[in-house]
Structures are given as C-alpha cells and as structure tokens.
Write a protein that holds these residues in place. Structure first.
Motif, PDB file in Angstrom:
ATOM      1  N   VAL A   9       0.858  -1.182   0.000  1.00 29.78           N
ATOM      2  CA  VAL A   9       0.000   0.000   0.000  1.00 29.78           C
ATOM      3  C   VAL A   9       0.892   1.229   0.000  1.00 29.78           C
ATOM      4  O   VAL A   9       1.780   1.352   0.849  1.00 29.78           O
ATOM      5  CB  VAL A   9      -0.937   0.016   1.231  1.00 29.78           C
ATOM      6  N   ILE A  10       0.651   2.120  -0.958  1.00 34.45           N
ATOM      7  CA  ILE A  10       1.429   3.357  -1.062  1.00 34.45           C
ATOM      8  C   ILE A  10       0.477   4.544  -1.069  1.00 34.45           C
ATOM      9  O   ILE A  10      -0.448   4.598  -1.875  1.00 34.45           O
ATOM     10  CB  ILE A  10       2.280   3.382  -2.348  1.00 34.45           C
ATOM     11  N   THR A  11       0.730   5.479  -0.177  1.00 37.45           N
ATOM     12  CA  THR A  11       0.012   6.746  -0.183  1.00 37.45           C
ATOM     13  C   THR A  11       0.909   7.765  -0.866  1.00 37.45           C
ATOM     14  O   THR A  11       2.070   7.940  -0.478  1.00 37.45           O
ATOM     15  CB  THR A  11      -0.314   7.204   1.251  1.00 37.45           C
ATOM     16  N   VAL A  12       0.376   8.416  -1.881  1.00 35.72           N
ATOM     17  CA  VAL A  12       1.128   9.428  -2.621  1.00 35.72           C
ATOM     18  C   VAL A  12       0.704  10.790  -2.090  1.00 35.72           C
ATOM     19  O   VAL A  12      -0.437  11.211  -2.278  1.00 35.72           O
ATOM     20  CB  VAL A  12       0.855   9.325  -4.137  1.00 35.72           C
ATOM     21  N   GLU A  19       0.240   9.428  10.912  1.00 34.31           N
ATOM     22  CA  GLU A  19      -0.893   9.748  11.775  1.00 34.31           C
ATOM     23  C   GLU A  19      -2.088  10.282  10.978  1.00 34.31           C
ATOM     24  O   GLU A  19      -3.240  10.072  11.363  1.00 34.31           O
ATOM     25  CB  GLU A  19      -0.500  10.785  12.843  1.00 34.31           C
ATOM     26  N   THR A  20      -1.849  11.021   9.907  1.00 35.26           N
ATOM     27  CA  THR A  20      -2.939  11.637   9.144  1.00 35.26           C
ATOM     28  C   THR A  20      -3.332  10.861   7.891  1.00 35.26           C
ATOM     29  O   THR A  20      -4.246  11.263   7.175  1.00 35.26           O
ATOM     30  CB  THR A  20      -2.570  13.080   8.736  1.00 35.26           C
ATOM     31  N   ASP A  21      -2.684   9.755   7.641  1.00 35.18           N
ATOM     32  CA  ASP A  21      -2.936   8.977   6.426  1.00 35.18           C
ATOM     33  C   ASP A  21      -4.093   8.004   6.628  1.00 35.18           C
ATOM     34  O   ASP A  21      -3.911   6.799   6.779  1.00 35.18           O
ATOM     35  CB  ASP A  21      -1.668   8.222   6.011  1.00 35.18           C
ATOM     36  N   LYS A  25      -4.300   3.844   5.891  1.00 40.94           N
ATOM     37  CA  LYS A  25      -4.707   3.019   7.027  1.00 40.94           C
ATOM     38  C   LYS A  25      -5.927   2.177   6.659  1.00 40.94           C
ATOM     39  O   LYS A  25      -5.992   0.988   6.978  1.00 40.94           O
ATOM     40  CB  LYS A  25      -5.022   3.900   8.237  1.00 40.94           C
ATOM     41  N   TYR A  26      -6.900   2.790   5.983  1.00 38.74           N
ATOM     42  CA  TYR A  26      -8.091   2.051   5.556  1.00 38.74           C
ATOM     43  C   TYR A  26      -7.692   0.872   4.657  1.00 38.74           C
ATOM     44  O   TYR A  26      -8.149  -0.255   4.863  1.00 38.74           O
ATOM     45  CB  TYR A  26      -9.073   2.967   4.814  1.00 38.74           C
ATOM     46  N   ILE A  43       4.471   6.075   2.616  1.00 36.73           N
ATOM     47  CA  ILE A  43       3.996   7.366   2.149  1.00 36.73           C
ATOM     48  C   ILE A  43       5.118   7.918   1.284  1.00 36.73           C
ATOM     49  O   ILE A  43       6.264   8.026   1.728  1.00 36.73           O
ATOM     50  CB  ILE A  43       3.684   8.322   3.313  1.00 36.73           C
ATOM     51  N   VAL A  44       4.792   8.222   0.027  1.00 31.61           N
ATOM     52  CA  VAL A  44       5.790   8.650  -0.947  1.00 31.61           C
ATOM     53  C   VAL A  44       5.415  10.029  -1.464  1.00 31.61           C
ATOM     54  O   VAL A  44       4.255  10.266  -1.802  1.00 31.61           O
ATOM     55  CB  VAL A  44       5.873   7.638  -2.122  1.00 31.61           C
TER      56      VAL A  44
END
Length: 164
Positions: A9-12, A19-21, A25-26, A43-44
């Motif tokens: 899982v990557i958050t861009v 903490e705010t992602d 997290k979901y 997180i990228v």
C-alpha cells in the motif's frame, strides 16, 4: 477458496504523515481483513521518478502480487501518479477507471470525472491507482478491488494471473 496475496500500500502525498494517512490506514486494514499479507506500507512524495522507482522495485519483486496506490490522481501540478505509473503497465485495465468513475458518480456526481483512477498489470503484479480520499478508497475497495483479489469471485478475478 481465498488465495492470500502479498500486497503493498502506497500513499502518494507531499503532506500526509502516518498519523494523518487515513486512506492508507483504511487500505491496510482491508487488506489484512481480507486475509492478504501486507508486505509494505509507505507514504511517498508526489514525485514522478521517485514514485515510479518505488513501484518498479515492488513490481520486480516476484513475491509482491499487488500494489495499491492512493493519491496523486487529480489534475493539479502535483498529481503525478498517472504519469509515473502508466509507463510500467504491460497491460492496462481500462475497465477499472471506467467502473470506478461510475461508482463514484453515484456518490459525488459530476466531480467523479476529475478522477484519473487507473489500473494495470505489470510483471504479473496488479497495480490499482485511486484517489487520495478515504471515501474514494472505500468505493474502489468495496466496489471493485476486494472481489478481484478474491480467488472465489466468479465468473473471473485477477488472482490466477498473479499467483503462479
């Protein structure tokens, strides 16, 4: 029969932290609730070449079956996910973006056309790129991704293409 997949899982984002992602997290929670193995959560920064390099490394790892990206699919100058990831696709999955926007339209109306959600196969790894909101991730996971990563889903799913 549910085959457990190894999923990253990557958050861009240039601004989110662990903490705010909430979107990452979901997705992490859904991956594990579905019985899959979370192999990476990152997180990228929304940088074309950094993002492409990280995803290319995951795709080159034969043990990774799927990569879920959230964020960077809009129309601002810092939305680079589509530009970064599309060149990695051996086979685009056009239906994902089309169906995502259809499902999203029922929730947010015409604003759904501003989503550039995409998916594709790369080196026997499936990549899903979805918007950064938790609601959009929920729409994509519950409406499309969960079933397609479930070997029991009929008449077809992507599991047989990912697991050799």
């Amino acid at each position: 029969m549910q085959s457990s997949l190894s999923i990253a899982v990557i958050t861009v984002s240039d601004t989110r932290t662990e903490e705010t992602d909430t979107s990452g997290k979901y997705l992490q929670e859904q991956v594990t609730l579905a019985g899959h193995k979370l192999v990476s959560r990152q997180i990228v920064k929304d940088d074309t070449y950094l993002l492409r390099a990280i995803v290319a490394t995951l795709v080159a790892d034969e043990s990774v079956n799927a990569v879920l990206l959230t964020g960077g699919t809009g129309f601002t100058k810092r939305d680079n996910t589509v530009k970064a990831i599309q060149p990695l696709f051996d086979t685009p999955i056009e239906g994902f973006g089309e169906l995502f926007r259809m499902l999203s339209h029922a929730e947010i109306g015409s604003s759904s056309m501003q989503s550039r959600a995409i998916a594709g196969l790369s080196n026997n790894t499936i990549i899903f790129c979805m918007p950064g909101s938790t609601g959009a991730c929920r729409t994509a996971w519950e409406g499309l991704i969960a079933e397609q990563l479930n070997a029991a889903h009929k008449p077809c799913n992507f599991v047989e293409k990912l697991v050799s």
